[in-house]
Design an enzyme around this catalytic site. Structure first.
Site, mmCIF file in Angstrom:
data_model
loop_
_atom_site.group_PDB
_atom_site.id
_atom_site.type_symbol
_atom_site.label_atom_id
_atom_site.label_comp_id
_atom_site.label_asym_id
_atom_site.label_seq_id
_atom_site.Cartn_x
_atom_site.Cartn_y
_atom_site.Cartn_z
ATOM 1 N N CYS A 21 40.437 42.325 36.689
ATOM 2 C CA CYS A 21 42.219 41.663 36.397
ATOM 3 C C CYS A 21 42.447 42.285 35.468
ATOM 4 O O CYS A 21 42.258 43.526 35.534
ATOM 5 C CB CYS A 21 41.690 40.187 36.877
ATOM 6 N N HIS A 22 43.529 41.731 34.906
ATOM 7 C CA HIS A 22 44.272 42.768 33.411
ATOM 8 C C HIS A 22 43.648 42.831 31.982
ATOM 9 O O HIS A 22 43.423 43.637 31.763
ATOM 10 C CB HIS A 22 45.112 41.479 33.679
#
Length: 109
Positions: free
Chosen positions: A66-67
């Site tokens: 993800c981020h």
């Protein structure tokens, strides 16, 4: 969350296009994906995973990105409850970029 395996980006290939036994699942939102993603990654936003779980090869070596790792860890906890294992890409796309690994922009994912 301590028992979920985390893999540093430095141990991963730059491109997952030809990876047969490994899946890099990117669970970021569509705008995040379009801004930059790993070539060959599978994109399913976190909120859509339960409805699209059949698109993920859960028998493969599953790596979740993800981020920065928060959403990845949440998904891996969910999958663990279902009896599936996977690894978190430590630091997410931020670590990927910080380590100078290539990203592609664009695409709907």
């Amino acid at each position: 969350m301590g028992d979920i395996r985390q893999v540093p980006v430095t141990e991963l290939p730059d491109d997952f296009t030809d990876q047969v036994d490994r899946v890099l699942l990117d669970v970021r939102e569509r705008d995040e994906w379009a801004a930059g993603h790993v070539r060959g990654a599978l994109h399913i936003p976190l909120g859509e995973v339960p409805a699209r779980i059949d698109e993920i090869d859960l028998d493969a070596d599953l790596l979740v990105m993800c981020h920065s790792s928060g959403r990845s860890m949440r998904l891996l906890q969910y999958l663990d409850q279902m009896g599936f294992e996977g690894s978190c890409v430590r630091g997410g796309i931020l670590a990927w970029i910080e380590n100078g690994k290539p990203v592609e922009a664009g695409g709907l994912g």
